[in-house]
Write an enzyme that holds these catalytic residues in place. Structure first.
Site, PDB file in Angstrom:
ATOM      1  N   GLU A   1      41.012  54.295  36.194  1.00  0.00           N
ATOM      2  CA  GLU A   1      39.887  53.344  36.689  1.00  0.00           C
ATOM      3  C   GLU A   1      39.437  53.399  38.097  1.00  0.00           C
ATOM      4  O   GLU A   1      40.421  53.763  38.857  1.00  0.00           O
ATOM      5  CB  GLU A   1      40.731  51.994  36.596  1.00  0.00           C
ATOM      6  CG  GLU A   1      39.795  50.668  36.895  1.00  0.00           C
ATOM      7  CD  GLU A   1      40.486  49.531  36.541  1.00  0.00           C
ATOM      8  OE1 GLU A   1      40.923  49.286  35.401  1.00  0.00           O
ATOM      9  OE2 GLU A   1      40.706  48.690  37.488  1.00  0.00           O
TER      10      GLU A   1
ATOM     11  N   TYR B   1      34.237  45.512  37.886  1.00  0.00           N
ATOM     12  CA  TYR B   1      32.974  44.730  38.192  1.00  0.00           C
ATOM     13  C   TYR B   1      33.301  43.684  39.233  1.00  0.00           C
ATOM     14  O   TYR B   1      33.856  42.882  39.010  1.00  0.00           O
ATOM     15  CB  TYR B   1      32.547  43.962  36.892  1.00  0.00           C
ATOM     16  CG  TYR B   1      31.255  43.414  36.982  1.00  0.00           C
ATOM     17  CD1 TYR B   1      30.096  44.053  36.791  1.00  0.00           C
ATOM     18  CD2 TYR B   1      31.201  41.950  37.028  1.00  0.00           C
ATOM     19  CE1 TYR B   1      28.882  43.547  36.950  1.00  0.00           C
ATOM     20  CE2 TYR B   1      30.016  41.319  37.117  1.00  0.00           C
ATOM     21  CZ  TYR B   1      28.739  42.004  37.045  1.00  0.00           C
ATOM     22  OH  TYR B   1      27.522  41.351  37.089  1.00  0.00           O
TER      23      TYR B   1
HETATM   24  P1  FAD Z   1      40.921  35.348  29.786  1.00  0.00           P
HETATM   25  O1  FAD Z   1      41.010  36.131  28.475  1.00  0.00           O
HETATM   26  O2  FAD Z   1      39.814  34.132  29.405  1.00  0.00           O
HETATM   27  O3  FAD Z   1      42.086  34.446  30.185  1.00  0.00           O
HETATM   28  C1  FAD Z   1      42.284  33.774  31.347  1.00  0.00           C
HETATM   29  C2  FAD Z   1      43.067  32.646  31.167  1.00  0.00           C
HETATM   30  O4  FAD Z   1      42.482  31.534  30.309  1.00  0.00           O
HETATM   31  C3  FAD Z   1      44.523  32.943  30.540  1.00  0.00           C
HETATM   32  O5  FAD Z   1      45.315  32.218  31.174  1.00  0.00           O
HETATM   33  C4  FAD Z   1      44.248  32.452  29.197  1.00  0.00           C
HETATM   34  O6  FAD Z   1      45.563  32.375  28.219  1.00  0.00           O
HETATM   35  C5  FAD Z   1      43.685  31.284  29.172  1.00  0.00           C
HETATM   36  N1  FAD Z   1      42.505  31.418  27.963  1.00  0.00           N
HETATM   37  C6  FAD Z   1      41.988  32.373  27.369  1.00  0.00           C
HETATM   38  N2  FAD Z   1      41.098  31.823  26.544  1.00  0.00           N
HETATM   39  C7  FAD Z   1      41.471  30.647  26.438  1.00  0.00           C
HETATM   40  C8  FAD Z   1      40.875  29.385  25.464  1.00  0.00           C
HETATM   41  N3  FAD Z   1      39.857  29.764  24.509  1.00  0.00           N
HETATM   42  N4  FAD Z   1      41.308  28.268  25.814  1.00  0.00           N
HETATM   43  C9  FAD Z   1      42.188  27.936  26.784  1.00  0.00           C
HETATM   44  N5  FAD Z   1      42.643  29.030  27.621  1.00  0.00           N
HETATM   45  C10 FAD Z   1      42.186  30.247  27.370  1.00  0.00           C
HETATM   46  N6  FAD Z   1      38.608  41.169  37.622  1.00  0.00           N
HETATM   47  C11 FAD Z   1      37.316  41.344  37.842  1.00  0.00           C
HETATM   48  O7  FAD Z   1      36.671  40.616  38.625  1.00  0.00           O
HETATM   49  N7  FAD Z   1      36.810  42.479  37.714  1.00  0.00           N
HETATM   50  C12 FAD Z   1      37.270  43.327  36.892  1.00  0.00           C
HETATM   51  O8  FAD Z   1      36.779  44.682  36.719  1.00  0.00           O
HETATM   52  C13 FAD Z   1      38.681  43.272  36.585  1.00  0.00           C
HETATM   53  N8  FAD Z   1      38.985  44.005  35.659  1.00  0.00           N
HETATM   54  C14 FAD Z   1      40.332  43.873  34.948  1.00  0.00           C
HETATM   55  C15 FAD Z   1      40.940  44.754  34.071  1.00  0.00           C
HETATM   56  C16 FAD Z   1      42.096  44.728  33.681  1.00  0.00           C
HETATM   57  C17 FAD Z   1      42.699  45.646  32.864  1.00  0.00           C
HETATM   58  C18 FAD Z   1      43.029  43.504  33.970  1.00  0.00           C
HETATM   59  C19 FAD Z   1      44.227  43.146  33.566  1.00  0.00           C
HETATM   60  C20 FAD Z   1      42.299  42.332  34.850  1.00  0.00           C
HETATM   61  C21 FAD Z   1      41.214  42.766  35.428  1.00  0.00           C
HETATM   62  N9  FAD Z   1      40.512  41.670  36.200  1.00  0.00           N
HETATM   63  C22 FAD Z   1      39.027  42.186  36.785  1.00  0.00           C
HETATM   64  C23 FAD Z   1      41.307  40.520  36.518  1.00  0.00           C
HETATM   65  C24 FAD Z   1      40.976  39.227  35.543  1.00  0.00           C
HETATM   66  O9  FAD Z   1      39.363  39.038  35.725  1.00  0.00           O
HETATM   67  C25 FAD Z   1      41.584  38.267  35.847  1.00  0.00           C
HETATM   68  O10 FAD Z   1      42.879  38.523  35.488  1.00  0.00           O
HETATM   69  C26 FAD Z   1      40.942  36.683  35.235  1.00  0.00           C
HETATM   70  O11 FAD Z   1      41.869  35.570  35.923  1.00  0.00           O
HETATM   71  C27 FAD Z   1      41.347  36.907  33.803  1.00  0.00           C
HETATM   72  O12 FAD Z   1      40.528  37.485  33.075  1.00  0.00           O
HETATM   73  P2  FAD Z   1      40.667  37.545  31.471  1.00  0.00           P
HETATM   74  O13 FAD Z   1      39.341  38.407  30.670  1.00  0.00           O
HETATM   75  O14 FAD Z   1      41.897  38.014  31.230  1.00  0.00           O
HETATM   76  O15 FAD Z   1      40.527  36.028  30.981  1.00  0.00           O
END
Ligand code: FAD
Length: 287
Positions: free
Chosen positions: A17, A49
């Site tokens: 990454e 991003y």
């Molecule tokens: P989600 O999957 O939406 O989850 C976030 C929270 O909401 C969790 O607690 C989950 O349990 C809850 N949730 C999910 N769906 C629902 C629902 N339908 N109803 C109620 N609750 C729900 N950040 C950046 O800004 N840029 C990046 O490029 C970036 N790359 C990353 C790469 C990896 C491999 C990882 C692990 C993280 C990365 N992050 C990045 C950080 C990430 O954006 C944050 O951790 C963010 O807070 C959560 O993103 P997510 O896509 O996991 O969210």
């Protein structure tokens, strides 16, 4: 190439990454780091991003450069602090650039932002639905958290939402960094029990400075095992020693993961080609 296809091949993969520059004058330095990392020929390289202060405007460009260097690339995309219009446009940019893989993320909620707001993306799954509309051929990945996402009330609820993301079209998951492999294996077991059967790529962060360790804990809340803490306490004040220790610890983690059947590893390179190269060199016969 689609990452889902790469992961189907019956072999160990090491992907990496990178992150975009924070400011325009830093672009050339980041660009040359990305070029050096591409020369290592990892299974794929993903570009974040706007994470960690990097600006989002270069993600597509860097992802495209990676493909020009002959390596499969993946563009990360977040949604929570963007309008629907911006997100849709960004998906079209990714598609037009020929990038086949997108890591669909919610993104962290900016301080002071009303959440959930009106007409706003709330979760990564909302973004997955929009990608499916705008770019149905894309291979979509998602993030997962072996130590639970900080916002989730408990592990089971968090895993329930991971399952929803997979059911919505997420073809693989990449984990948040972790420093104790038993946490990964325990999490994988829980995911499989919950019916999540896509590949779960283990995210490994080589921590090569004391500050980086402090920042990693602050951002991810992950546990630092006493064994690693002792190493940082002993060598953290010497940049050269800490660099070596960080590479050794990450490499040991990777070797243990592979030995126990985890075949897909993703290294958070922090745009440091020399660190990525050291790790690659030490496991060259394993991949
Ligand atoms: P989600 O999957 O939406 O989850 C976030 C929270 O909401 C969790 O607690 C989950 O349990 C809850 N949730 C999910 N769906 C629902 C629902 N339908 N109803 C109620 N609750 C729900 N950040 C950046 O800004 N840029 C990046 O490029 C970036 N790359 C990353 C790469 C990896 C491999 C990882 C692990 C993280 C990365 N992050 C990045 C950080 C990430 O954006 C944050 O951790 C963010 O807070 C959560 O993103 P997510 O896509 O996991 O969210």
């Amino acid at each position: 190439m689609k990452i889902s296809e790469i992961l189907k091949e019956n072999k160990v993969t090491l992907s990496m990454e990178v992150f975009p520059p924070k400011t325009e004058p830093r672009f050339d330095a980041v660009s040359s780091a990305v070029k050096e990392i591409s020369k290592l020929k990892p299974a794929f390289i993903s570009c974040t991003y706007g994470a960690g202060g990097g600006t989002s405007k270069y993600t597509v460009q860097i992802s495209k450069d990676i493909m020009d260097y002959g390596v499969t690339s993946m563009a990360h995309l977040t949604c929570v602090s963007s309008s629907h219009e911006t997100v849709r446009q960004q998906i079209l940019n990714i598609k037009e650039a020929g990038i086949e893989n997108i890591l669909a993320l919610r993104g962290d909620i900016p301080d002071g932002m009303a959440f959930p707001g009106t007409n706003q993306f709330e979760h990564a799954i909302d973004l997955i639905h929009v990608i499916k509309e705008e770019y149905p051929e894309a291979c979509i990945g998602g993030a997962c958290y072996p130590e639970k996402h900080p916002d989730a009330p408990d592990k089971d609820t968090d895993i329930k939402h991971i399952k929803e993301k997979v059911d919505a079209g997420c073809e693989f998951l990449t984990t948040q960094m972790f420093f104790d492999n038993s946490i990964y294996f325990n999490y994988l077991y829980r995911l499989r029990e919950a019916g999540v059967n896509v590949p779960v790529i283990a995210g490994i962060m080589p921590v090569t400075t004391k500050t980086q360790m402090e920042r990693s804990i602050e951002l991810s809340g992950c546990i630092i095992p006493p064994r690693f803490k002792a190493m940082v306490d002993a060598f953290g004040d010497s940049p050269e020693k800490m660099k070596q220790v960080g590479v050794i610890y990450a490499t040991e983690q990777i070797v243990e993961l592979i030995s126990n059947g985890c075949t897909h590893i993703h290294v958070y390179t922090m745009n440091k080609p020399e660190i990525a190269a050291s790790i690659m060199e030490q496991i060259s016969t394993l991949i």
